[in-house]
Scaffold this active site. Structure first.
Site, PDB file in Angstrom:
ATOM      1  N   CYS A  87       0.837  -1.198   0.000  1.00  0.00           N
ATOM      2  CA  CYS A  87       0.000   0.000   0.000  1.00  0.00           C
ATOM      3  C   CYS A  87       0.877   1.256   0.000  1.00  0.00           C
ATOM      4  O   CYS A  87       1.541   1.530  -0.992  1.00  0.00           O
ATOM      5  CB  CYS A  87      -0.974  -0.038   1.176  1.00  0.00           C
ATOM      6  N   HIS A 197      -3.417  -5.717   1.012  1.00  0.00           N
ATOM      7  CA  HIS A 197      -2.778  -5.981   2.312  1.00  0.00           C
ATOM      8  C   HIS A 197      -2.790  -7.468   2.650  1.00  0.00           C
ATOM      9  O   HIS A 197      -3.698  -7.955   3.342  1.00  0.00           O
ATOM     10  CB  HIS A 197      -3.509  -5.217   3.415  1.00  0.00           C
ATOM     11  N   GLU A 199      -1.050  -9.026   4.769  1.00  0.00           N
ATOM     12  CA  GLU A 199      -0.853  -9.230   6.210  1.00  0.00           C
ATOM     13  C   GLU A 199      -2.168  -9.266   6.980  1.00  0.00           C
ATOM     14  O   GLU A 199      -2.212  -9.721   8.132  1.00  0.00           O
ATOM     15  CB  GLU A 199       0.071  -8.151   6.785  1.00  0.00           C
TER      16      GLU A 199
END
Length: 224
Positions: A87, A197, A199
Site C-alpha cells: 500500500c 494488504h 498481512e
C-alpha cells in the site's frame, strides 16, 4: 528468516505487519526508524508497511521516499536482500525509483476499503511460489491512491519480463489501475510492491489465509 519492518511517521499498519511476520516466521521482526542510515547484514527481508506517511498530502510516498532509511534500503536491495512494500509502502518504493510506474488517485476519487480478488500472474517469484499461476486469491485493500500507471513501452517490457505479479480479478479493480495491475516486482526479482494488504488475511481470525502465501514463499526461499 530475520525480517525488519520500517517505521515512518503516519504509517499505521506496522503493528499488523509485525504480527503477521511474527506468526509466520516464528521470530519477531526488528523495527527500523526513518532516520537509520545502516541496516545490519543479517536481515533477510525488509518490509515497508501501509498507512499514510508524512507528506502524503503532497504526493503519496514522496517525502517518505527521501528519508535516510530509504538509501540504506536501496543499498540492501542492490545486494539482493528482499524488499516488500504494501500500500503506502508500494507508493514509497515507486517514489524512491525502486519500482517502475506511478500511483495516482483512484478513478472514483474516493478512499476504497474492501476485499478484492487477485490473479497470481507470476507464480515463479520469491514472493509467490506458494501459489499457482492463474490462481485467484482474496485480499483486502484500503487506499485512496492505488491507480497504477506506466507508459506503454515500459508496460510491454514489464509484461515480457514477468514483472506484473498480481492483477485485480473478476471485475474487482478498486482504483482504475492500468491493465488491472495490483502488484509488480523489479527486474531483479527481489523488490515487490503491491496495493492489497496480505498481512490482514493470514489466519482464521481474519476470515481466511489467502495472504499467508506471500510470507511463506519468502520464508521458504530464504531457508533453502
Amino acid at each position: 528468516m530475520k525480517s525488519a519492518v520500517v517505521q515512518l511517521p503516519g504509517l499505521n499498519r506496522d503493528r499488523d505487519m509485525i504480527a503477521a511476520l511474527t506468526k509466520i516466521s516464528g521470530q519477531a521482526p526488528v523495527t527500523i526508524w526513518q532516520t537509520e542510515t545502516e541496516i545490519t547484514d543479517d536481515i533477510d527481508l525488509i518490509v515497508i508497511p501501509g498507512g499514510f506517511s508524512y507528506g502524503d498530502y503532497l504526493r503519496c510516498g514522496a517525502i517518505a521516499a527521501r528519508m535516510p532509511v530509504m538509501q540504506a534500503i536501496k543499498q540492501k536491495a542492490e545486494q539482493g536482500v528482499k524488499v516488500m512494500g504494501v500500500c503506502n509502502g508500494f507508493q514509497i518504493l515507486v517514489e524512491a525509483g525502486m519500482l517502475p510506474g506511478a500511483l495516482m488517485r483512484n478513478t472514483s476519487l474516493k478512499f476504497v476499503c474492501k476485499d478484492v480478488k487477485l490473479e497470481v500472474v507470476n507464480a515463479e517469484t520469491d514472493f509467490t511460489r506458494a501459489y499457482g499461476k492463474g490462481q485467484i486469491i482474496r485480499c483486502p485493500v484500503a487506499h485512496h491512491d492505488g491507480n497504477y500507471f506506466v507508459d506503454a513501452d515500459t508496460l510491454a517490457s514489464m509484461e515480457d519480463k514477468g514483472q506484473v505479479v498480481f492483477r485485480y480479478a473478476e471485475g474487482t479493480n478498486p482504483n482504475g489501475s492500468l491493465s488491472d495491475i495490483a502488484g509488480v516486482i523489479n527486474a531483479r526479482g527481489n523488490v515487490l510492491g503491491m496495493m492489497p494488504h496480505p498481512e490482514n488475511l493470514i489466519e482464521a481470525a481474519h476470515g481466511g489465509s489467502d495472504g499467508r502465501g506471500l510470507f511463506a514463499s519468502a520464508l521458504d526461499v530464504i531457508a533453502a
